[in-house]
Design an enzyme around this catalytic site. Structure first.
Site, short mmCIF file in Angstrom:
data_model
loop_
_atom_site.label_atom_id
_atom_site.label_comp_id
_atom_site.label_asym_id
_atom_site.label_seq_id
_atom_site.Cartn_x
_atom_site.Cartn_y
_atom_site.Cartn_z
N THR A 1 0.81 -1.22 0.00
CA THR A 1 0.00 0.00 0.00
C THR A 1 0.85 1.27 0.00
OG1 THR A 1 -1.80 -1.13 1.16
CG2 THR A 1 -1.78 1.27 1.26
N GLU B 1 -2.65 -2.48 -5.88
CA GLU B 1 -4.11 -2.63 -5.75
C GLU B 1 -4.85 -1.38 -6.23
OE1 GLU B 1 -5.18 -4.27 -1.94
OE2 GLU B 1 -3.82 -5.98 -2.18
N GLU C 1 1.46 -10.77 -4.35
CA GLU C 1 1.44 -10.52 -2.90
C GLU C 1 0.39 -11.44 -2.30
OE1 GLU C 1 0.99 -6.36 -1.49
OE2 GLU C 1 -0.49 -7.20 -0.10
#
EC number: 3.2.1.166
Length: 536
Positions: free
Chosen positions: A90, A218, A336
């Site tokens: 992230t 993401e 991941e």
């Protein structure tokens, strides 16, 4: 031929086949027969199939990147080579490279102790520096996890020294670095602003670094994290732009991976389709992420549930279907993955119980054609790390090490005969030919027993007449399945010293033996002198 075998295996995995035990065998539910399909390879995965990650959050405060100079941590990482090391997560999209930023005092102390002629042979982090950082790490970890839970991410900068530290760790651990670039740096019309990436490419080029690249993490969650919405078409165009940058630089032969989407649900699948349409040609492999559970609510029962394990199959099938339709032949990677998102499940993701998810995911991924699986995380914040904050290897590290040493990239197929196979899960590969004890043609069977009784596996003919080496893993100590210590064939695994891994000693079984797998345990069985032509 392979498609019927795949369907047979999947139906068996999902419980649709209910063949009984063949006539003439003992009618006991705890003795099971195995079937092997070894005439041809079922799949072939990368030699770096099991790979690892360092989460980008470690660079939020670059002082903590100094951990990567630890000889002990590097020795543990080196044990998992060959592998990719992905620097991402992230925080990838909240890190900005500042070539003018000065190194931290901890980084400066580390570099001053180095011999420029032998950076891998001379590395030593001051014990005082390490001790100070380890004392401060729990507070930093809390800040990182709170930021993640609250979804309130702030930009941070990292320096040339931070890049050097990361690359040094990868190089000295014999890992291939994949670096995630910030995809949330945008122009007013929401196109990717590549200027910061260009600065980083220029620096890495000047140092002669060999790096592969990703862009963003993401993207399906960009709105939740930063209130920026990027569709698949725009993201694909951004990757094309990055590819052009690489072609104009010293990285023209570097690999590019993406788009690192999350779980393949409705809108995410739509994003993936449009991304592949616009940018699929410029990526070398497609990457996606998978977690079984929410770490905040996961239970021990979830970690031991065959139903939970089977949910992974459907996720893989969705990804493979879209990939085949949009970019036929494109390799698929798990970029991941771990047991539970949100940093893992406390008191679960770092215990022996987590190994069932990890080993089963490796087995299913290989069977279904995922070329590389990147484990989140080698070291860092949360509970799903392979190595803890004191640089002590956890059960999943030892499991990963055994997998690396025993399991080769050539994938075959094995199946348990009879009903209720979901709790006794078996996978078959050609043995790793680089293991000094074994030779081409040998087989490695790995097994998970989720039953509460010992299961006795019978090898099919002619394998039952071959000698077998057992590598059985069980938890050590009063915590049982929640233990953070593991035994291999009854011997507790621990490092010999700061830079030496223990011998992984087999237990030879006489030819004709059944393979006993105790309740709630897992392990590997190497069938020697198997002489399987597909493995040669």
């Amino acid at each position: 031929m392979l498609r019927p075998l795949l369907l047979l295996w999947l139906w068996g995995r999902l419980g649709a086949l209910t063949q009984g035990t063949p006539a003439g065998t003992a009618p006991t539910k705890d003795v099971v027969d195995l079937e092997f399909y070894t005439k041809r390879l079922f799949q072939s995965v990368s030699p770096s199939f099991l790979s690892i990650t360092i989460d980008a959050s470690l660079a939020t405060d670059p002082r903590f990147l100094t951990f990567l100079g630890s000889p002990r941590l590097r020795a543990l990482a080196r044990g998992l080579s060959p592998a990719y090391l992905r620097f991402g997560g992230t925080k990838t999209d909240f890190l900005i490279f500042d070539p003018n930023k000065e190194p931290t005092s901890e980084e400066r102390s580390y570099w001053q102790s180095q011999d420029n002629n032998d950076i891998c042979g001379s590395e030593r982090v001051s014990a005082d520096v390490l001790r100070k950082l380890q004392m401060e790490w729990p507070f930093q970890e809390l800040l990182l996890l709170r930021e993640q839970y609250q979804r309130e991410f702030k930009n941070s900068t990292y320096s040339r020294s931070s890049v050097d530290m990361l690359y040094s760790f990868a190089k000295c651990s014999r890992l291939d670095l994949i670096f995630g670039l910030n995809a949330l740096l945008r122009t007013p019309d929401l196109r990717w602003n590549s200027s910061n990436a260009q600065l980083l490419l220029n620096y890495c080029s000047s140092k002669g670094y060999n790096i592969s690249w990703e862009l963003g993490n993401e993207p399906n969650s960009f709105w939740k994290k930063a209130h920026i919405s990027i569709d698949g078409l725009q993201l694909g165009e951004d990757f094309v732009e990055l590819h052009k940058l690489l072609q104009k630089s010293a990285f023209q032969n570097a690999k590019l991976y993406g788009p690192d989407i999350g779980q393949p649900r409705g809108k995410t699948v739509k994003l993936l389709r449009s991304f592949l349409k616009a940018g699929g040609e410029v990526i070398d492999s497609l990457t996606w992420h998978h977690y079984y559970l929410n770490g905040r609510v996961a239970t021990k029962e979830d970690f031991l549930s065959s139903d939970v394990l089977d949910t992974f199959i459907l996720s893989v099938q969705k990804i493979l279907k879209v990939t085949k339709e949009m970019t036929p032949g494109k390799k698929v990677w798990l970029g991941e993955t771990s047991s539970a998102y949100g940093g893992g499940a406390p008191l679960l993701s770092d215990t022996f119980a987590a190994g069932f998810m990890w080993l089963d995911k490796l087995g299913l991924s290989a069977q279904l054609g995922i070329e590389v699986v990147m484990r989140q995380v080698f070291f860092g914040a949360g509970n799903y790390h392979l190595v803890d904050e004191n640089f002590e290897p956890l059960p999943d590290y030892w499991l990963s090490l055994l997998f690396k040493k025993l399991v080769g990239p050539k994938v075959l197929m094995s199946r348990v005969k009879g009903p209720d196979r979901s709790k006794l899960r078996v996978y078959l590969h050609c043995t790793n030919v680089y293991h000094p004890r074994y030779r081409e043609g040998d087989l490695t069977l790995y097994v998970l027993n989720l039953h509460n009784v010992t299961k006795h596996l019978k090898l099919p003919p002619p394998m039952f007449s071959r000698p077998v080496d057992k590598y059985l893993l069980k938890p050590f100590g009063s915590d049982g399945l929640l233990s953070k210590s593991v035994q291999l064939n009854g011997q507790t695994l621990k490092m010999v010293d700061e830079q030496t891994l223990p011998a992984l000693t087999e237990k030879p079984l006489p030819a004709g033996s059944s393979l006993s797998v105790p309740a709630f345990s897992y392990g590997f069985f190497v069938i020697r002198n198997a002489k399987i032509a597909a493995c040669i």
